[in-house]
Design a protein around this motif. Structure first.
Motif, PDB file in Angstrom:
ATOM      1  N   UNK A 136       0.834  -1.208   0.000  1.00 46.43           N
ATOM      2  CA  UNK A 136       0.000   0.000   0.000  1.00 46.43           C
ATOM      3  C   UNK A 136       0.868   1.257   0.000  1.00 46.43           C
ATOM      4  N   UNK A 137       1.938   1.248   0.788  1.00 49.58           N
ATOM      5  CA  UNK A 137       2.844   2.402   0.822  1.00 49.58           C
ATOM      6  C   UNK A 137       3.534   2.600  -0.519  1.00 49.58           C
ATOM      7  N   UNK A 138       3.905   1.493  -1.177  1.00 52.55           N
ATOM      8  CA  UNK A 138       4.553   1.586  -2.485  1.00 52.55           C
ATOM      9  C   UNK A 138       3.616   2.235  -3.502  1.00 52.55           C
ATOM     10  N   UNK A 139       2.341   1.874  -3.449  1.00 51.61           N
ATOM     11  CA  UNK A 139       1.378   2.467  -4.388  1.00 51.61           C
ATOM     12  C   UNK A 139       1.224   3.972  -4.143  1.00 51.61           C
ATOM     13  N   UNK A 140       1.222   4.365  -2.870  1.00 50.42           N
ATOM     14  CA  UNK A 140       1.132   5.794  -2.546  1.00 50.42           C
ATOM     15  C   UNK A 140       2.368   6.523  -3.054  1.00 50.42           C
ATOM     16  N   UNK A 141       3.556   5.949  -2.822  1.00 55.91           N
ATOM     17  CA  UNK A 141       4.786   6.598  -3.273  1.00 55.91           C
ATOM     18  C   UNK A 141       4.807   6.765  -4.788  1.00 55.91           C
ATOM     19  N   UNK A 142       4.320   5.787  -5.520  1.00 53.62           N
ATOM     20  CA  UNK A 142       4.290   5.912  -6.980  1.00 53.62           C
ATOM     21  C   UNK A 142       3.395   7.054  -7.423  1.00 53.62           C
ATOM     22  N   UNK A 143       2.251   7.220  -6.760  1.00 53.72           N
ATOM     23  CA  UNK A 143       1.330   8.306  -7.136  1.00 53.72           C
ATOM     24  C   UNK A 143       1.948   9.663  -6.801  1.00 53.72           C
ATOM     25  N   UNK A 144       2.415   9.810  -5.563  1.00 53.19           N
ATOM     26  CA  UNK A 144       3.005  11.080  -5.144  1.00 53.19           C
ATOM     27  C   UNK A 144       4.268  11.359  -5.955  1.00 53.19           C
ATOM     28  N   UNK A 145       5.065  10.326  -6.168  1.00 56.72           N
ATOM     29  CA  UNK A 145       6.315  10.491  -6.899  1.00 56.72           C
ATOM     30  C   UNK A 145       6.126  10.867  -8.351  1.00 56.72           C
ATOM     31  N   UNK A 146       4.960  10.550  -8.923  1.00 57.17           N
ATOM     32  CA  UNK A 146       4.686  10.921 -10.315  1.00 57.17           C
ATOM     33  C   UNK A 146       4.162  12.345 -10.434  1.00 57.17           C
ATOM     34  N   UNK A 147       3.997  13.029  -9.265  1.00 56.53           N
ATOM     35  CA  UNK A 147       3.584  14.422  -9.290  1.00 56.53           C
ATOM     36  C   UNK A 147       2.146  14.685  -8.905  1.00 56.53           C
ATOM     37  N   UNK A 148       1.373  13.630  -8.600  1.00 59.57           N
ATOM     38  CA  UNK A 148      -0.013  13.831  -8.176  1.00 59.57           C
ATOM     39  C   UNK A 148      -0.058  14.451  -6.789  1.00 59.57           C
ATOM     40  N   UNK A 149      -1.064  15.278  -6.546  1.00 60.85           N
ATOM     41  CA  UNK A 149      -1.264  15.836  -5.208  1.00 60.85           C
ATOM     42  C   UNK A 149      -1.778  14.751  -4.278  1.00 60.85           C
ATOM     43  N   UNK A 150      -1.748  15.049  -2.979  1.00 64.51           N
ATOM     44  CA  UNK A 150      -2.226  14.077  -1.990  1.00 64.51           C
ATOM     45  C   UNK A 150      -3.705  13.757  -2.207  1.00 64.51           C
ATOM     46  N   UNK A 206      11.385  14.260   3.717  1.00 65.96           N
ATOM     47  CA  UNK A 206      10.544  15.077   4.603  1.00 65.96           C
ATOM     48  C   UNK A 206       9.372  15.714   3.874  1.00 65.96           C
ATOM     49  N   UNK A 207       9.474  15.846   2.564  1.00 63.38           N
ATOM     50  CA  UNK A 207       8.433  16.546   1.802  1.00 63.38           C
ATOM     51  C   UNK A 207       8.015  15.732   0.590  1.00 63.38           C
ATOM     52  N   UNK A 208       6.836  16.057   0.051  1.00 60.62           N
ATOM     53  CA  UNK A 208       6.376  15.367  -1.151  1.00 60.62           C
ATOM     54  C   UNK A 208       7.306  15.650  -2.326  1.00 60.62           C
ATOM     55  N   UNK A 209       7.895  16.845  -2.359  1.00 55.84           N
ATOM     56  CA  UNK A 209       8.836  17.161  -3.434  1.00 55.84           C
ATOM     57  C   UNK A 209      10.046  16.238  -3.390  1.00 55.84           C
ATOM     58  N   UNK A 251       9.952  13.159  -2.527  1.00 54.10           N
ATOM     59  CA  UNK A 251       9.508  11.879  -3.080  1.00 54.10           C
ATOM     60  C   UNK A 251       9.465  11.936  -4.604  1.00 54.10           C
ATOM     61  N   UNK A 252       9.074  13.077  -5.152  1.00 56.43           N
ATOM     62  CA  UNK A 252       9.076  13.243  -6.605  1.00 56.43           C
ATOM     63  C   UNK A 252      10.499  13.092  -7.135  1.00 56.43           C
ATOM     64  N   UNK A 253      11.459  13.718  -6.457  1.00 57.37           N
ATOM     65  CA  UNK A 253      12.861  13.613  -6.882  1.00 57.37           C
ATOM     66  C   UNK A 253      13.375  12.188  -6.728  1.00 57.37           C
ATOM     67  N   UNK A 254      12.974  11.531  -5.639  1.00 59.83           N
ATOM     68  CA  UNK A 254      13.429  10.163  -5.386  1.00 59.83           C
ATOM     69  C   UNK A 254      12.989   9.239  -6.513  1.00 59.83           C
ATOM     70  N   UNK A 255      11.720   9.324  -6.910  1.00 51.27           N
ATOM     71  CA  UNK A 255      11.211   8.465  -7.985  1.00 51.27           C
ATOM     72  C   UNK A 255      11.863   8.833  -9.311  1.00 51.27           C
ATOM     73  N   UNK A 256      12.024  10.125  -9.555  1.00 57.34           N
ATOM     74  CA  UNK A 256      12.652  10.562 -10.803  1.00 57.34           C
ATOM     75  C   UNK A 256      14.091  10.059 -10.898  1.00 57.34           C
ATOM     76  N   UNK A 257      14.815  10.108  -9.783  1.00 60.49           N
ATOM     77  CA  UNK A 257      16.220   9.690  -9.773  1.00 60.49           C
ATOM     78  C   UNK A 257      16.386   8.190  -9.990  1.00 60.49           C
ATOM     79  N   UNK A 258      15.328   7.427  -9.738  1.00 63.39           N
ATOM     80  CA  UNK A 258      15.418   5.989  -9.965  1.00 63.39           C
ATOM     81  C   UNK A 258      15.587   5.670 -11.437  1.00 63.39           C
ATOM     82  N   UNK A 259      15.144   6.570 -12.297  1.00 63.17           N
ATOM     83  CA  UNK A 259      15.276   6.300 -13.732  1.00 63.17           C
ATOM     84  C   UNK A 259      14.385   5.147 -14.165  1.00 63.17           C
ATOM     85  N   UNK A 260      14.722   4.585 -15.316  1.00 65.08           N
ATOM     86  CA  UNK A 260      13.982   3.425 -15.812  1.00 65.08           C
ATOM     87  C   UNK A 260      14.486   2.200 -15.089  1.00 65.08           C
TER      88      UNK A 260
END
Length: 352
Positions: free
Chosen positions: A289-303, A331-334, A336-345
């Protein structure tokens, strides 16, 4: 398979592989049972007609699903599958665990019990959940070896004939041997790197997880758990690349590679890439469940939009977010966006 059957007091155990495009699978391995009945099971029944199977197929990886957790005993006994197949053989229910889910394949382990025993317990389901990551690693690494047409008893010199990059390491990631394909990746500066003789990747979180997986593999096979099972090692903008860690344990053909403690295989086949949720679960010990939330937030969606997308309340999402912040060191949603982006493909591409 026989030992798993005995450990959970089952009648028999199977491992099945299925295409994501189909509705039936084939048995890749099984413990002894009536071969004619197993043939009928595969040919006459599919995901929709075997009680509880569909729930496992669409459910989370590493989450066992017992038949009687999906329906009552009375409902199960009324199904054609039970009346025509299970009951005549003195069988009761099954417990199915999805251990692989790539874009083109699903892997399932199923244990079926006799009618004379009690329902499958929560403790037995936890045991099957612990086995699941090991089956996944064996399956995915087996795919890489099969693609290269290499037998189980390969030796060091055979590694150089593999198209798949392979690196043999010590317990702390020290590179002891790299085949030609891996050396070419080192020369190209990615996706795997050799820094001061230690195996590395560009993303710090993945690099840390990779070294932790190697250290666990050096200690004991069972300590590896989900670590090292499908780590995304490509940087942003690079083609997909996924690393799998194989312990080189004593008492098996793998001991031929010692003193190396672990073999790291790198797959650049997109279909071998694990789903993004599995990657995040592996890297940060997130729940599904946490992974699914991180994917949504990390893709730029609001809470709020993420909560609607997932079908949960905003308070529930905030609870998940607080746990995600703690586990990922953000600490911030931003962040998480950077974290997912940095993972690359493959993570960033599939998450969109």
């Amino acid at each position: 398979m026989i030992r798993i059957t005995g450990a959970v007091d089952a009648a028999y155990t199977t491992i099945a592989l299925a295409s994501t495009a189909g509705n039936q699978g084939r048995f890749a391995a099984q413990s002894p049972w009536d071969p004619e009945q197993m043939r009928v099971l595969q040919e006459d029944y599919d995901f929709d007609t075997i009680p509880g199977l569909k729930a496992a197929v669409v459910g989370d990886v590493d989450s066992p699903v017992a038949t009687l957790s999906q329906m009552s005993e009375a409902e199960l006994q009324q199904t054609p599958f039970f009346q025509n197949w299970a009951k005549p053989q003195g069988l009761r229910e099954g417990c199915i665990t999805k251990f692989v889910h790539t874009p083109d394949r699903i892997g399932l382990m199923g244990c079926t019990t006799r009618a004379t025993r009690a329902a499958i317990s929560a403790e037995e389901q936890r045991f099957l959940a612990l086995l699941s990551p090991h089956l996944r690693r064996a399956s995915l690494i087996g795919d890489l070896l099969d693609q290269a047409r290499v037998t189980a008893n390969l030796y060091r010199q055979a590694l150089d004939h593999l198209a798949v990059p392979v690196v043999l390491t010590g317990a702390h990631g020290t590179i002891l041997h790299a085949n030609g394909a891996a050396e070419r990746m080192f020369s190209a500066q990615g996706p795997i790197l050799s820094r001061n003789g230690v195996l590395q990747v560009q993303n710090p979180a993945v690099a840390r997880a990779l070294l932790e997986a190697i250290a666990s593999a050096a200690s004991a096979d069972f300590l590896l758990g989900s670590r090292g099972i499908g780590l995304p090692v490509s940087a942003l903008g690079q083609p997909p690349a996924v690393a799998y860690v194989l312990p080189l344990s004593e008492g098996t053909a793998r001991a031929a590679f010692q003193p190396a403690c672990a073999a790291v295989f790198v797959s650049t086949t997109t279909s071998s890439s694990p789903l993004p949720e599995a990657v995040l679960t592996t890297l940060f010990d997130l729940t599904p469940a946490e992974a699914r939330v991180l994917l949504r937030i990390g893709s730029g969606l609001s809470a709020s939009k993420s909560a609607v997308s997932l079908g949960i309340g905003e308070n529930t999402l905030k609870t998940h977010l607080n746990r995600i912040f703690a586990k990922t060191g953000t600490r911030r949603q931003a962040d998480l966006v950077k974290l997912v982006s940095d993972m690359g493909t493959p993570l960033a591409v599939q998450a969109q």
